[in-house]
Motif scaffolding. Sequence first.
Motif, PDB file in Angstrom:
ATOM      1  N   ILE A   1       0.841  -1.198   0.000  1.00  0.00           N
ATOM      2  CA  ILE A   1       0.000   0.000   0.000  1.00  0.00           C
ATOM      3  C   ILE A   1       0.875   1.246   0.000  1.00  0.00           C
ATOM      4  O   ILE A   1       1.974   1.243   0.566  1.00  0.00           O
ATOM      5  CB  ILE A   1      -0.968  -0.026   1.215  1.00  0.00           C
TER       6      ILE A   1
ATOM      7  N   ALA B   1      -8.876  -0.576  -4.292  1.00  0.00           N
ATOM      8  CA  ALA B   1      -7.714  -1.460  -4.371  1.00  0.00           C
ATOM      9  C   ALA B   1      -7.723  -2.186  -5.709  1.00  0.00           C
ATOM     10  O   ALA B   1      -8.764  -2.274  -6.370  1.00  0.00           O
ATOM     11  CB  ALA B   1      -7.735  -2.471  -3.226  1.00  0.00           C
TER      12      ALA B   1
ATOM     13  N   ALA C   1      -2.999  -0.762  -3.060  1.00  0.00           N
ATOM     14  CA  ALA C   1      -3.926   0.337  -2.818  1.00  0.00           C
ATOM     15  C   ALA C   1      -3.132   1.631  -2.693  1.00  0.00           C
ATOM     16  O   ALA C   1      -1.946   1.605  -2.359  1.00  0.00           O
ATOM     17  CB  ALA C   1      -4.753   0.083  -1.556  1.00  0.00           C
TER      18      ALA C   1
ATOM     19  N   TRP D   1      -8.708  -2.990   0.501  1.00  0.00           N
ATOM     20  CA  TRP D   1      -7.395  -3.621   0.341  1.00  0.00           C
ATOM     21  C   TRP D   1      -7.306  -4.908   1.155  1.00  0.00           C
ATOM     22  O   TRP D   1      -6.908  -5.959   0.639  1.00  0.00           O
ATOM     23  CB  TRP D   1      -6.338  -2.605   0.768  1.00  0.00           C
TER      24      TRP D   1
END
Length: 199
Positions: A118, A161, A170, A179
Amino acid sequence: MAAKKILMLVGDYVEDYEVMVPFQALQMVGHTVHAVCPDKKAGEKVRTAVHDFEGDQTYSEKPGHNFTLNATFAEVEAETYDALVVPGGRAPEYIRLNQRVLDITRHFAQANKPIAAICHGLQILAAADVLKGKSCTAYPACSPDVRSAGGTYVQIPVDEAIVDGNLVTAPAWPAHSRWLAEFLKVLGTKVEHPEIAKV
């Protein structure tokens, strides 16, 4: 559901929500999560940073909580883990300079094990050269890293995501619910939602 053993790569000034939320949520559904940091041992702490979106040209940064590591980086055997989580914040920018971080990341990619990254976490995947041919997202400022590494950067809303095979990405922490839900699917984790009895 078979519980999975998940490795999380962190460092000082990892984004607060991006380490705390997945670390707790993945344990909540029964998985084992080991959070490690280069040159640190279980029981030691990393500082976290709170990144927020307050109308400036980029995120603001404030001190977060101290986060306690529960495993020792030097003892990590990547082969014994089922999946990898790479949070964002400032940590990815410098822990990607550690050759072992890149080797560990490559293990998960080459073995086609689930990887959730992420925000700035994509900097580690780019440095490990595991994004070729993959569609993914990241914090927009990391899009040049993704493209330089041969990945296809996809701009999506900050609370969404993307899944491409074993890779779940994400843009930033507002996407946590999507996510993590997508990551659980890739892990093969089923969460039951029993009907709430009406009073």
